[in-house]
Scaffold this motif. Structure first.
Motif, PDB file in Angstrom:
ATOM      1  N   ALA A   1       9.317  16.581  -5.856  1.00 21.65           N
ATOM      2  CA  ALA A   1       8.916  15.638  -4.810  1.00 21.65           C
ATOM      3  C   ALA A   1       8.630  14.267  -5.417  1.00 21.65           C
ATOM      4  N   GLY A   2       9.359  13.244  -4.981  1.00 24.00           N
ATOM      5  CA  GLY A   2       9.076  11.868  -5.382  1.00 24.00           C
ATOM      6  C   GLY A   2       8.930  11.687  -6.878  1.00 24.00           C
ATOM      7  N   ILE A   3       7.840  11.042  -7.268  1.00 22.28           N
ATOM      8  CA  ILE A   3       7.633  10.737  -8.688  1.00 22.28           C
ATOM      9  C   ILE A   3       7.321  11.972  -9.523  1.00 22.28           C
ATOM     10  N   TRP A   4       7.138  13.122  -8.875  1.00 23.16           N
ATOM     11  CA  TRP A   4       6.895  14.368  -9.608  1.00 23.16           C
ATOM     12  C   TRP A   4       8.196  15.038 -10.056  1.00 23.16           C
ATOM     13  N   ILE A   5       9.308  14.540  -9.627  1.00 20.17           N
ATOM     14  CA  ILE A   5      10.571  15.248  -9.795  1.00 20.17           C
ATOM     15  C   ILE A   5      10.983  15.432 -11.257  1.00 20.17           C
ATOM     16  N   CYS A   6      10.507  14.557 -12.129  1.00 24.08           N
ATOM     17  CA  CYS A   6      10.878  14.647 -13.549  1.00 24.08           C
ATOM     18  C   CYS A   6       9.977  15.604 -14.332  1.00 24.08           C
ATOM     19  N   GLU A   7       9.036  16.255 -13.662  1.00 21.68           N
ATOM     20  CA  GLU A   7       8.071  17.091 -14.367  1.00 21.68           C
ATOM     21  C   GLU A   7       8.542  18.524 -14.609  1.00 21.68           C
ATOM     22  N   CYS A   8       9.766  18.829 -14.214  1.00 24.50           N
ATOM     23  CA  CYS A   8      10.336  20.140 -14.540  1.00 24.50           C
ATOM     24  C   CYS A   8      11.821  19.952 -14.824  1.00 24.50           C
ATOM     25  N   SER A   9      12.416  20.917 -15.493  1.00 20.97           N
ATOM     26  CA  SER A   9      13.810  20.774 -15.914  1.00 20.97           C
ATOM     27  C   SER A   9      14.768  20.735 -14.732  1.00 20.97           C
ATOM     28  N   CYS A  10      14.497  21.522 -13.681  1.00 19.70           N
ATOM     29  CA  CYS A  10      15.427  21.526 -12.554  1.00 19.70           C
ATOM     30  C   CYS A  10      15.348  20.220 -11.775  1.00 19.70           C
ATOM     31  N   GLY A  11      14.164  19.626 -11.682  1.00 18.32           N
ATOM     32  CA  GLY A  11      14.029  18.355 -10.981  1.00 18.32           C
ATOM     33  C   GLY A  11      14.696  17.216 -11.727  1.00 18.32           C
ATOM     34  N   SER A  12      14.572  17.228 -13.066  1.00 16.97           N
ATOM     35  CA  SER A  12      15.147  16.156 -13.875  1.00 16.97           C
ATOM     36  C   SER A  12      16.654  16.065 -13.721  1.00 16.97           C
ATOM     37  N   SER A  13      17.298  17.187 -13.377  1.00 20.71           N
ATOM     38  CA  SER A  13      18.757  17.204 -13.288  1.00 20.71           C
ATOM     39  C   SER A  13      19.295  16.728 -11.943  1.00 20.71           C
TER      40      SER A  13
ATOM     41  N   PHE B   1      17.400  14.297  -9.732  1.00 15.18           N
ATOM     42  CA  PHE B   1      16.731  13.160  -9.101  1.00 15.18           C
ATOM     43  C   PHE B   1      17.670  11.982  -8.903  1.00 15.18           C
ATOM     44  N   SER B   2      17.336  11.153  -7.933  1.00 16.75           N
ATOM     45  CA  SER B   2      18.104   9.946  -7.633  1.00 16.75           C
ATOM     46  C   SER B   2      17.382   8.736  -8.196  1.00 16.75           C
ATOM     47  N   LEU B   3      18.029   8.032  -9.104  1.00 13.04           N
ATOM     48  CA  LEU B   3      17.432   6.844  -9.701  1.00 13.04           C
ATOM     49  C   LEU B   3      17.093   5.802  -8.648  1.00 13.04           C
ATOM     50  N   ASP B   4      18.008   5.548  -7.718  1.00 20.46           N
ATOM     51  CA  ASP B   4      17.764   4.537  -6.696  1.00 20.46           C
ATOM     52  C   ASP B   4      16.577   4.916  -5.823  1.00 20.46           C
ATOM     53  N   HIS B   5      16.418   6.214  -5.524  1.00 20.72           N
ATOM     54  CA  HIS B   5      15.299   6.662  -4.703  1.00 20.72           C
ATOM     55  C   HIS B   5      13.978   6.419  -5.424  1.00 20.72           C
ATOM     56  N   LEU B   6      13.940   6.766  -6.724  1.00 17.97           N
ATOM     57  CA  LEU B   6      12.684   6.650  -7.457  1.00 17.97           C
ATOM     58  C   LEU B   6      12.301   5.200  -7.721  1.00 17.97           C
ATOM     59  N   ARG B   7      13.259   4.307  -7.722  1.00 19.61           N
ATOM     60  CA  ARG B   7      12.916   2.905  -7.910  1.00 19.61           C
ATOM     61  C   ARG B   7      12.000   2.400  -6.797  1.00 19.61           C
ATOM     62  N   SER B   8      12.151   2.960  -5.605  1.00 16.21           N
ATOM     63  CA  SER B   8      11.349   2.502  -4.479  1.00 16.21           C
ATOM     64  C   SER B   8      10.194   3.453  -4.173  1.00 16.21           C
TER      65      SER B   8
ATOM     66  N   LEU C   1       7.053   1.802 -26.537  1.00 16.87           N
ATOM     67  CA  LEU C   1       8.313   2.217 -27.142  1.00 16.87           C
ATOM     68  C   LEU C   1       8.743   3.621 -26.729  1.00 16.87           C
ATOM     69  N   GLY C   2      10.025   3.763 -26.444  1.00 14.46           N
ATOM     70  CA  GLY C   2      10.618   5.064 -26.176  1.00 14.46           C
ATOM     71  C   GLY C   2      10.265   5.698 -24.842  1.00 14.46           C
ATOM     72  N   PRO C   3      10.121   4.920 -23.765  1.00 13.35           N
ATOM     73  CA  PRO C   3       9.810   5.541 -22.470  1.00 13.35           C
ATOM     74  C   PRO C   3      10.975   6.392 -21.983  1.00 13.35           C
ATOM     75  N   GLU C   4      10.655   7.460 -21.277  1.00 11.89           N
ATOM     76  CA  GLU C   4      11.682   8.316 -20.673  1.00 11.89           C
ATOM     77  C   GLU C   4      11.298   8.601 -19.222  1.00 11.89           C
ATOM     78  N   ARG C   5      10.515   9.658 -18.988  1.00 12.77           N
ATOM     79  CA  ARG C   5      10.105   9.960 -17.608  1.00 12.77           C
ATOM     80  C   ARG C   5       9.318   8.820 -16.974  1.00 12.77           C
ATOM     81  N   GLU C   6       8.571   8.092 -17.800  1.00  8.04           N
ATOM     82  CA  GLU C   6       7.747   6.997 -17.282  1.00  8.04           C
ATOM     83  C   GLU C   6       8.561   5.960 -16.503  1.00  8.04           C
ATOM     84  N   LEU C   7       9.832   5.840 -16.863  1.00  8.84           N
ATOM     85  CA  LEU C   7      10.692   4.849 -16.211  1.00  8.84           C
ATOM     86  C   LEU C   7      10.808   5.105 -14.718  1.00  8.84           C
ATOM     87  N   TYR C   8      10.587   6.341 -14.311  1.00 10.87           N
ATOM     88  CA  TYR C   8      10.733   6.723 -12.908  1.00 10.87           C
ATOM     89  C   TYR C   8       9.391   7.088 -12.279  1.00 10.87           C
TER      90      TYR C   8
END
Length: 383
Positions: free
Chosen positions: A99-111, A113-120, A197-204
């Motif tokens: 759900a929303g910004i939580w989507i990157c917190e598990c492996s299935c969500g990370s695969s 997610f929509s970048l454009d959706h999370l930007r907003s 330095l080195g952000p990953e999930r934080e970007l979304y």
């Protein structure tokens, strides 16, 4: 941890001999590593003997690592480590799986997610009772030292999962306290520039960095996110954060126009928190980054210094510019290996010794190489 039946990899995997089966033979010395056979354990001893005693000491700290004040702590720690629960099932029980910004917190969500959706994406997907979507009721008068301190100050109940994302801004807060512990600068400054330095999930999950408004009141904060995971189409993008991540309630005051955040190409000086994105390695982008602001602090979350050769020129650069830098990693052993790498480049020991981060993420990492529990931003150290 007792009666562990977790599937582990053989610690000697990748050596000259092929693994003969499942890694069910546990080292009696440290209890942190497993082998597929006695012959593999014997052949690996020349490597493992250097770390066995150290890992044994670290295994003795498991209860401390898993010690959190939340109502869901056991599910998020022991049960995830022992594979009784997965991160997916845990998040699903809380109603925030994928759900929303939580989507990157598990492996299935990370695969998926929509970048454009999370930007907003601006919100917690939680009620106002469960999230800090408004100004704190009181100004922070003393240093926060634990998740209990933070939740009490912000009036958030201990069944709220917001710490699963707030470990990002709270780790920045802790890094500032460590880097400037012997200085009064941070108490009097009205502007601070951090190279992150080195952000990953934080970007979304950028909306959660709005919590720095409450942690650093009155400070104009500039954070430059720099790393190869920054998408090329976001290179040069700037986001102004004007307030806090929002709750789900339509009539809550967190929905007023002044609490929105926006993307733009030029820095908005009216915003107290400005995030800027830069794709590439820090040592390649440093000169360009410092045309406008010199950094006051460098923060590198979950750095993995010993795992990536690209860190070597960055460590050399940090040594030359003499800017305080605070790193985090998933476990104490990774920090130990990082400290050795740093010493090989700088010739000096750490100025901030390895220590447990009170604001580590309270959700265990799955499928780790060691039996040691690992958490995002678990330990801190610095130069």
């Amino acid at each position: 941890m007792k009666n562990i039946r977790v599937k582990m990899e053989c610690a000697a995997k990748g050596s000259q001999r092929r693994c003969s089966g499942s890694a069910n033979l546990r080292c009696d010395g440290c209890g942190a590593v497993f082998y597929c056979s006695a012959s593999h354990q014997i052949s690996h001893w020349n490597v493992h003997k250097e770390e066995c005693g150290r890992l044994k000491r670290q295994m003795g700290c498991v209860e401390l690592l898993n010690d959190f004040p939340f109502t869901f702590s056991r599910e998020a720690t022991y049960q995830v480590c022992e594979k009784v629960k997965t991160r997916c099932s845990f998040l699903d029980k809380l109603g925030i799986h994928r759900a929303g910004i939580w989507i990157c917190e598990c492996s299935c969500g990370s695969s998926v997610f929509s970048l454009d959706h999370l930007r907003s994406e601006k919100g917690w997907r939680l009620s106002s009772r469960l999230c800090p979507c408004k100004e704190p009721l009181s100004i922070l008068k003393k240093q926060l030292c634990s998740w209990s301190d933070y939740y009490e100050w912000r009036g958030v109940p201990l069944d709220s999962p917001v710490a699963l994302l707030l470990h990002w801004p709270l780790t920045i807060y802790q890094a500032i306290q460590l880097a400037f512990a012997k200085q009064s600068t941070i108490e009097t400054t009205d502007e601070l520039c951090i190279h992150y330095l080195g952000p990953e999930r934080e970007l979304y999950q950028t909306a959660v960095f709005g919590e720095l408004h409450s942690l650093l009141p009155g400070v104009q904060l500039h954070i430059d996110f720099v790393g190869p995971a920054v998408p090329h189409d976001r290179d040069g993008e700037t986001i102004g954060l004007y307030s806090y991540a929002q709750c789900t309630e339509a009539n809550c005051c967190c929905k007023t126009p002044k609490t929105e955040f926006s993307s733009h190409t030029n820095t908005d000086t009216s915003s107290k928190i400005t995030l800027r994105f830069h794709s590439g390695h820090y040592h390649d982008r440093y000169e360009e980054l410092t045309k406008e602001f010199l950094p006051d602090l460098i923060v590198a979350p979950n750095a993995g210094i010993a795992a990536y050769k690209s860190w070597l020129p960055t460590i050399e650069l940090i040594r030359e510019i003499e800017i305080p830098a605070v790193f985090s990693d998933y476990c104490e052993e990774a920090c130990h290996l990082a400290a050795n790498c740093i010493r090989s480049v700088t010739g000096t020991p750490l100025t901030i010794p390895v220590q447990l981060n009170p604001f580590r993420q309270p959700l265990a990492v799955e499928d780790t190489a060691l039996l040691l529990p690992c958490y995002s931003n678990c330990f801190l150290f610095g130069i």
